[in-house]
Scaffold this active site. Structure first.
Site, short mmCIF file in Angstrom:
data_model
loop_
_atom_site.label_atom_id
_atom_site.label_comp_id
_atom_site.label_asym_id
_atom_site.label_seq_id
_atom_site.Cartn_x
_atom_site.Cartn_y
_atom_site.Cartn_z
CB CYS A 48 -0.91 0.01 1.22
SG CYS A 48 -1.88 1.54 1.38
CB CYS A 72 -3.23 4.87 6.19
SG CYS A 72 -4.77 4.12 6.71
CB CYS A 77 -2.41 -1.96 7.73
SG CYS A 77 -3.86 -2.39 6.74
CB CYS A 95 -8.51 0.58 1.42
SG CYS A 95 -7.98 -0.20 2.97
CD GLN A 138 -16.58 -11.46 14.15
OE1 GLN A 138 -15.70 -10.69 13.76
NE2 GLN A 138 -16.56 -11.98 15.37
CG ASP A 161 -26.31 -7.89 22.32
OD1 ASP A 161 -25.31 -8.49 21.90
OD2 ASP A 161 -26.36 -6.65 22.45
CG ASP A 164 -17.84 -12.88 20.21
OD1 ASP A 164 -16.73 -12.35 20.43
OD2 ASP A 164 -18.36 -12.90 19.08
CB CYS A 217 -11.92 -9.06 19.53
SG CYS A 217 -12.74 -7.98 20.73
#
Length: 439
Positions: free
Chosen positions: A85, A91, A94, A175, A271, A321, A369, A396
Site C-alpha cells: 500500500c 494511514c 494497518c 484500500c 463480523q 444482548d 464473545d 478480540c
C-alpha cells in the site's frame, strides 16, 4: 496498558527525549510495534520487527517505558517486506504490512502468549496448548464494512482515516484490505457501512437537499439496498447515536455465512471478514463439541450468528444482548431459518441466567464473545457460581482474554487456545479458548 509490559517495574527512566541509541527488537507488541530494551528499559518502536537491530530516537518518555522511532536499521529481519500500500506509512489503519504474512501469523500467536504471561498468573503458560494461528488463503480485500471520516479539502470531499498521531485526513480512494464494493461506494458518497447499506452519520437531523442526495445515490449506486441516517451530535468516540431513520430502501440487509443468511439492521454488530468468520465459528463449534443434548447460553449474542451456527447440533440455544435491535435481528434470523430451539432476550447474562436456573433450566455450555474490554465481572462471577460444564470464550483482545481466563481458572481448566487471524496486516488477533470444568 503499556506499563504492564515491564511487569510493573518501577524505575526512573534514564533515556532522554531526542536521544539516539541502539535497540534489539525482541517481539511484536499488542499494537503492532516492535518491543525491545535499552539498559533494561522497555522501548516501543513502531515499524521495527523481531530480530532487528535498529538505531532509534526517543520520541516520548513515560514513567515505565519509552517510545522511539527508527533512524536506521543495522540488521534487517528476513521477514521484512515492502508494504504494497503506497499510503501505509501515513494511514495507520494497518500496522503489519511490512511483515511477511507467515511471520504475521507467528507474531499474533506470540501476542496471545505474552498477554497470558502478563495477566494470567494462575495459568502455567508454558504448558498451555496455544495453537498456530489460522490465517487467510488470500489476506487482502476482506473487510465488508468501512467506517471513514469525511472532510473537505480544496472544495473536494475526502473520505478516509486520520493520519498516524494527527488530525490530518488521509484520502483512501483505494484500500488493500477493503472489499472493492465498499471502496466503490465510499468513493462516490463518502461514508459507507455494511454490505451494502449506506449509513450517513450526521450531527443534526437536517440534511440539506436530502431528497436530491437520496435520488443521486440510488441513480449512481443501484446496488445499495438501504440508505439510513443516524444522528449523533455528541462529541464522543462512539460512531452511532441513538436515533436512526431509514431514508430509502430496506431497513435490513442480508449477509451470508456458510449456509446461513442473516438480516442486519444498521446498528447491529457483524463480523467484518465473512470468510474468516466461518473458520472462527467452526472453531467455536469444535470447542463446544456438541452431541445434540446440550443447552447453550450465547452471551453477547448480537444478531445471533454464533448461536444459530450451533443450533442444529444443540438441544436449545438461549442468547442475550443489551441492544434491542440486535435481539430483534436474532429473533428474525432464527425464525427465517426455521429454528424452534432458540430463544433471545434483551439484557445481560448475569440477569437472565440466575432466573433461568431458578426455573429449572441450567446451561451445559456458555459461549462468550465480549467486546474488547472483556466480560463483565458480574458475568464471570455468575459463570463461577453456576458452573456449566464448558465455556467457549471468543476473544478480540488477548489482554482481556488473559485476565478473564485467570479469573475462570479458579474452577476451569484451559484445554487450548486457538488464535484466528480475522484482520490480516493489522495487530488484531481473535482467539477461541475452550474451558472445561475441573473435577
Amino acid at each position: 496498558m503499556r506499563g504492564t509490559d515491564m511487569a510493573k517495574q518501577q524505575m526512573n527512566i534514564k533515556i532522554k527525549k531526542g536521544e539516539q541509541f541502539p535497540v534489539t527488537i525482541q517481539r511484536i507488541g499488542i499494537n503492532g510495534e516492535g518491543v525491545g530494551y535499552f539498559q533494561k528499559q522497555v522501548v516501543f518502536v513502531p515499524g521495527a520487527l523481531p530480530g532487528e537491530e535498529v538505531i532509534v530516537e526517543a520520541t516520548d518518555i513515560h514513567p515505565t517505558y519509552a517510545e522511539a522511532k527508527i533512524k536506521r536499521i543495522r540488521k534487517r529481519s528476513p521477514n521484512r517486506i515492502k508494504p504494497p500500500c503506497p499510503l501505509y506509512d501515513q494511514c495507520g489503519g494497518c500496522q503489519l504490512q511490512h511483515l511477511s504474512y507467515e511471520a504475521q501469523l507467528e507474531a499474533k500467536r506470540d501476542i496471545v502468549i505474552q498477554a497470558l504471561r502478563r495477566h494470567a498468573r494462575r495459568l502455567d503458560v508454558d504448558k498451555l496448548d496455544i495453537r498456530p494461528t489460522i490465517g487467510m488463503d488470500n489476506p487482502w480485500h476482506y473487510r465488508n464494512k468501512s467506517q471513514f471520516q469525511v472532510g473537505m479539502k480544496e472544495g473536494k470531499v475526502l473520505a478516509g482515516l486520520y493520519g498516524i498521531n494527527s488530525h490530518r485526513l488521509i484520502d483512501l480512494s483505494e484500500c488493500r484490505v477493503q472489499h472493492p464494493q465498499t471502496t466503490r461506494v465510499t468513493n462516490i458518497v463518502g461514508f459507507h457501512t455494511g454490505d451494502i447499506q449506506l449509513v450517513l452519520v450526521t450531527a443534526t437531523k437536517d440534511i440539506p437537499r436530502k431528497q436530491l442526495l437520496i435520488d443521486e445515490i440510488r441513480r449512481r449506486l443501484p446496488e445499495v439496498k438501504s440508505i439510513v441516517q443516524n444522528i449523533n451530535g455528541e462529541k464522543t468516540s462512539l460512531i452511532f447515536g441513538d436515533e436512526t431513520e431509514v431514508l430509502a430502501g430496506d431497513e435490513y440487509i442480508q449477509e451470508t455465512l456458510g449456509d446461513l443468511s442473516f438480516e442486519l439492521s444498521s446498528r447491529a454488530f457483524f463480523q467484518l471478514n465473512p470468510l474468516q468468520t466461518v473458520k472462527l465459528y467452526d472453531e467455536v463449534k469444535k470447542a463446544a463439541a456438541l452431541t445434540g443434548t446440550e443447552r447453550i447460553v450465547d452471551a453477547y449474542c448480537g444478531v445471533g450468528t454464533i448461536g444459530l451456527w450451533l443450533a442444529r447440533d444443540a438441544k436449545e440455544v438461549r442468547g442475550m444482548d443489551t441492544i434491542p435491535e440486535a435481539i430483534e435481528d436474532a429473533q428474525n434470523n432464527a425464525k427465517k431459518h426455521g429454528f424452534t430451539n432458540t430463544h433471545y432476550v434483551v439484557g445481560k447474562a448475569e440477569y437472565w441466567l440466575p432466573k433461568w436456573v431458578k426455573g429449572g433450566w441450567k446451561p451445559d455450555v456458555i459461549i462468550v464473545d465480549p467486546p474488547r474490554v472483556g466480560c463483565d465481572r458480574a458475568l464471570l462471577e455468575t459463570i463461577l457460581r453456576f458452573r456449566p460444564q464448558k465455556v467457549v470464550y471468543v476473544s478480540c483482545n488477548p489482554s482481556s482474554l488473559a485476565r478473564d481466563l485467570d479469573a475462570l481458572a479458579a474452577q476451569y481448566r484451559v484445554d487450548y487456545i486457538q488464535p484466528v487471524d480475522m484482520f490480516p496486516h493489522t495487530a488484531h488477533v481473535e482467539s477461541v479458548a475452550r474451558l472445561v470444568l475441573k473435577l
